[in-house]
Design a protein around this motif. Structure first.
Motif, PDB file in Angstrom:
ATOM      1  N   ARG A 158       1.006  -1.234  -0.075  1.00 60.42           N
ATOM      2  CA  ARG A 158       0.020  -0.071  -0.211  1.00 60.42           C
ATOM      3  C   ARG A 158       0.939   1.251  -0.089  1.00 60.42           C
ATOM      4  O   ARG A 158       0.564   2.348  -0.512  1.00 60.42           O
ATOM      5  CB  ARG A 158      -0.947   0.001   1.291  1.00 60.42           C
ATOM      6  CG  ARG A 158      -1.825   1.204   1.218  1.00 60.42           C
ATOM      7  CD  ARG A 158      -2.853   1.153   2.407  1.00 60.42           C
ATOM      8  NE  ARG A 158      -3.627   2.310   2.227  1.00 60.42           N
ATOM      9  CZ  ARG A 158      -4.626   2.477   3.163  1.00 60.42           C
ATOM     10  NH1 ARG A 158      -4.528   1.827   4.063  1.00 60.42           N
ATOM     11  NH2 ARG A 158      -5.197   3.818   3.006  1.00 60.42           N
ATOM     12  N   ALA A 159       1.935   1.190   0.838  1.00 60.89           N
ATOM     13  CA  ALA A 159       2.839   2.495   0.861  1.00 60.89           C
ATOM     14  C   ALA A 159       3.358   2.669  -0.723  1.00 60.89           C
ATOM     15  O   ALA A 159       3.503   3.878  -0.698  1.00 60.89           O
ATOM     16  CB  ALA A 159       4.087   2.285   1.752  1.00 60.89           C
ATOM     17  N   ASP A 160       3.461   1.817  -1.261  1.00 60.74           N
ATOM     18  CA  ASP A 160       4.116   2.129  -2.775  1.00 60.74           C
ATOM     19  C   ASP A 160       3.021   2.836  -3.693  1.00 60.74           C
ATOM     20  O   ASP A 160       3.422   3.391  -4.836  1.00 60.74           O
ATOM     21  CB  ASP A 160       4.406   0.553  -3.607  1.00 60.74           C
ATOM     22  CG  ASP A 160       5.595   0.090  -3.036  1.00 60.74           C
ATOM     23  OD1 ASP A 160       6.418   0.860  -2.255  1.00 60.74           O
ATOM     24  OD2 ASP A 160       5.821  -0.920  -3.539  1.00 60.74           O
ATOM     25  N   LEU A 161       1.687   2.759  -3.348  1.00 63.61           N
ATOM     26  CA  LEU A 161       0.590   3.430  -3.921  1.00 63.61           C
ATOM     27  C   LEU A 161       0.932   5.220  -3.914  1.00 63.61           C
ATOM     28  O   LEU A 161       0.076   5.930  -4.593  1.00 63.61           O
ATOM     29  CB  LEU A 161      -0.777   3.267  -3.516  1.00 63.61           C
ATOM     30  CG  LEU A 161      -1.187   1.900  -3.683  1.00 63.61           C
ATOM     31  CD1 LEU A 161      -2.554   1.742  -3.298  1.00 63.61           C
ATOM     32  CD2 LEU A 161      -1.144   1.449  -5.163  1.00 63.61           C
ATOM     33  N   SER A 162       1.943   5.589  -3.227  1.00 64.09           N
ATOM     34  CA  SER A 162       2.159   7.261  -3.104  1.00 64.09           C
ATOM     35  C   SER A 162       3.154   7.384  -4.565  1.00 64.09           C
ATOM     36  O   SER A 162       2.893   8.808  -4.833  1.00 64.09           O
ATOM     37  CB  SER A 162       3.032   7.467  -1.949  1.00 64.09           C
ATOM     38  OG  SER A 162       4.269   6.912  -2.089  1.00 64.09           O
ATOM     39  N   GLN A 163       3.419   6.801  -5.242  1.00 62.99           N
ATOM     40  CA  GLN A 163       3.772   6.522  -6.560  1.00 62.99           C
ATOM     41  C   GLN A 163       2.903   6.222  -7.544  1.00 62.99           C
ATOM     42  O   GLN A 163       2.013   5.448  -7.277  1.00 62.99           O
ATOM     43  CB  GLN A 163       5.099   5.900  -6.761  1.00 62.99           C
ATOM     44  CG  GLN A 163       6.399   6.224  -5.657  1.00 62.99           C
ATOM     45  CD  GLN A 163       7.014   7.294  -5.776  1.00 62.99           C
ATOM     46  OE1 GLN A 163       7.143   7.793  -6.950  1.00 62.99           O
ATOM     47  NE2 GLN A 163       7.252   8.171  -4.794  1.00 62.99           N
ATOM     48  N   PRO A 164       2.927   6.782  -8.736  1.00 60.93           N
ATOM     49  CA  PRO A 164       1.931   6.331  -9.915  1.00 60.93           C
ATOM     50  C   PRO A 164       2.298   4.931 -10.127  1.00 60.93           C
ATOM     51  O   PRO A 164       3.207   4.292 -10.259  1.00 60.93           O
ATOM     52  CB  PRO A 164       2.268   7.155 -11.073  1.00 60.93           C
ATOM     53  CG  PRO A 164       3.074   8.543 -10.486  1.00 60.93           C
ATOM     54  CD  PRO A 164       3.900   7.974  -9.236  1.00 60.93           C
ATOM     55  N   HIS A 165       1.153   4.193 -10.481  1.00 62.25           N
ATOM     56  CA  HIS A 165       0.992   2.786 -10.872  1.00 62.25           C
ATOM     57  C   HIS A 165       0.443   2.775 -12.202  1.00 62.25           C
ATOM     58  O   HIS A 165      -1.063   2.899 -12.233  1.00 62.25           O
ATOM     59  CB  HIS A 165       0.537   1.891  -9.862  1.00 62.25           C
ATOM     60  CG  HIS A 165       1.622   1.628  -8.761  1.00 62.25           C
ATOM     61  ND1 HIS A 165       1.851   2.337  -7.975  1.00 62.25           N
ATOM     62  CD2 HIS A 165       1.968   0.282  -8.591  1.00 62.25           C
ATOM     63  CE1 HIS A 165       2.961   1.878  -7.117  1.00 62.25           C
ATOM     64  NE2 HIS A 165       2.705   0.504  -7.649  1.00 62.25           N
ATOM     65  N   ILE A 166       0.788   3.032 -13.171  1.00 63.44           N
ATOM     66  CA  ILE A 166       0.278   3.011 -14.950  1.00 63.44           C
ATOM     67  C   ILE A 166      -0.119   1.831 -15.293  1.00 63.44           C
ATOM     68  O   ILE A 166       0.630   0.973 -15.524  1.00 63.44           O
ATOM     69  CB  ILE A 166       1.214   4.042 -15.634  1.00 63.44           C
ATOM     70  CG1 ILE A 166       1.673   5.321 -14.850  1.00 63.44           C
ATOM     71  CG2 ILE A 166       0.837   4.419 -16.842  1.00 63.44           C
ATOM     72  CD1 ILE A 166       0.650   6.143 -14.502  1.00 63.44           C
ATOM     73  N   LEU A 167      -1.223   1.905 -15.849  1.00 67.01           N
ATOM     74  CA  LEU A 167      -2.019   0.714 -16.892  1.00 67.01           C
ATOM     75  C   LEU A 167      -1.609   1.555 -18.258  1.00 67.01           C
ATOM     76  O   LEU A 167      -2.215   2.628 -18.187  1.00 67.01           O
ATOM     77  CB  LEU A 167      -3.012   0.366 -16.277  1.00 67.01           C
ATOM     78  CG  LEU A 167      -4.009  -0.619 -17.228  1.00 67.01           C
ATOM     79  CD1 LEU A 167      -3.332  -1.997 -17.166  1.00 67.01           C
ATOM     80  CD2 LEU A 167      -5.467  -0.721 -17.290  1.00 67.01           C
TER      81      LEU A 167
END
Length: 154
Positions: free
Chosen positions: A54-63
């Motif tokens: 969840r902490a990684d969601l502070s960065q964009p996760h692009i589809l």
């Protein structure tokens, strides 16, 4: 600056992505699994499951969804992106780029990319990339497209 090199290890349907930083220490980034099944109409459904923090969601996760024919972009029609059954985007041109991070918290998310590829020589690529995550799926040929990306946010 740290440099990461990654290796994807495939063990059956389990893919373990391992990276080494500039000091040579190996770090497990995430785990993903791939399965291919057949639907009622005889078409293939490719599904990839990936776990992210969840902490990684502070960065964009692009589809990213792109269509090509011999590396030349093609116009895609009638392709939809759904998250947990809800349509979030319909593709109207030759590609889509969508940041999924703001749409996710802890939990399980099923991202479905579906539609029709009219020509045998067309290839549809689906890529999901973010902090410590990079997953790619491809569909080639004519017929119904059903690509599923299951994201478990922990």
């Amino acid at each position: 600056m740290k440099i990461l090199q990654s290796i994807v290890l495939l063990i059956g349907h389990l893919a373990i992505i391992v990276a080494a930083n500039s000091t040579g220490n190996a770090v497990a980034l995430n785990q993903s699994s791939v399965s291919i099944t057949t639907n009622a109409e005889g078409g293939q459904i490719q599904s990839t499951t990936v776990s992210i923090d969840r902490a990684d969601l502070s960065q964009p996760h692009i589809l990213r969804v792109q269509g090509s024919n011999n590396d030349v972009p093609i116009r895609m029609a009638r392709i939809q992106v759904k998250i947990n059954g809800k349509v979030v985007k319909t593709i109207a041109n030759n590609s889509l780029e969508l940041n999924l991070a703001p749409m996710m918290q802890s939990g399980r998310y099923e991202v479905e990319i579906s539609g029709v590829s009219p020509r045998l020589e067309d290839t549809i690529s689906v890529n999901f990339a973010g902090k410590n995550t990079n997953v790619t799926q491809q569909f080639a040929g004519a017929g119904k497209i059903e690509q599923v990306l299951v994201i478990n946010v922990r």
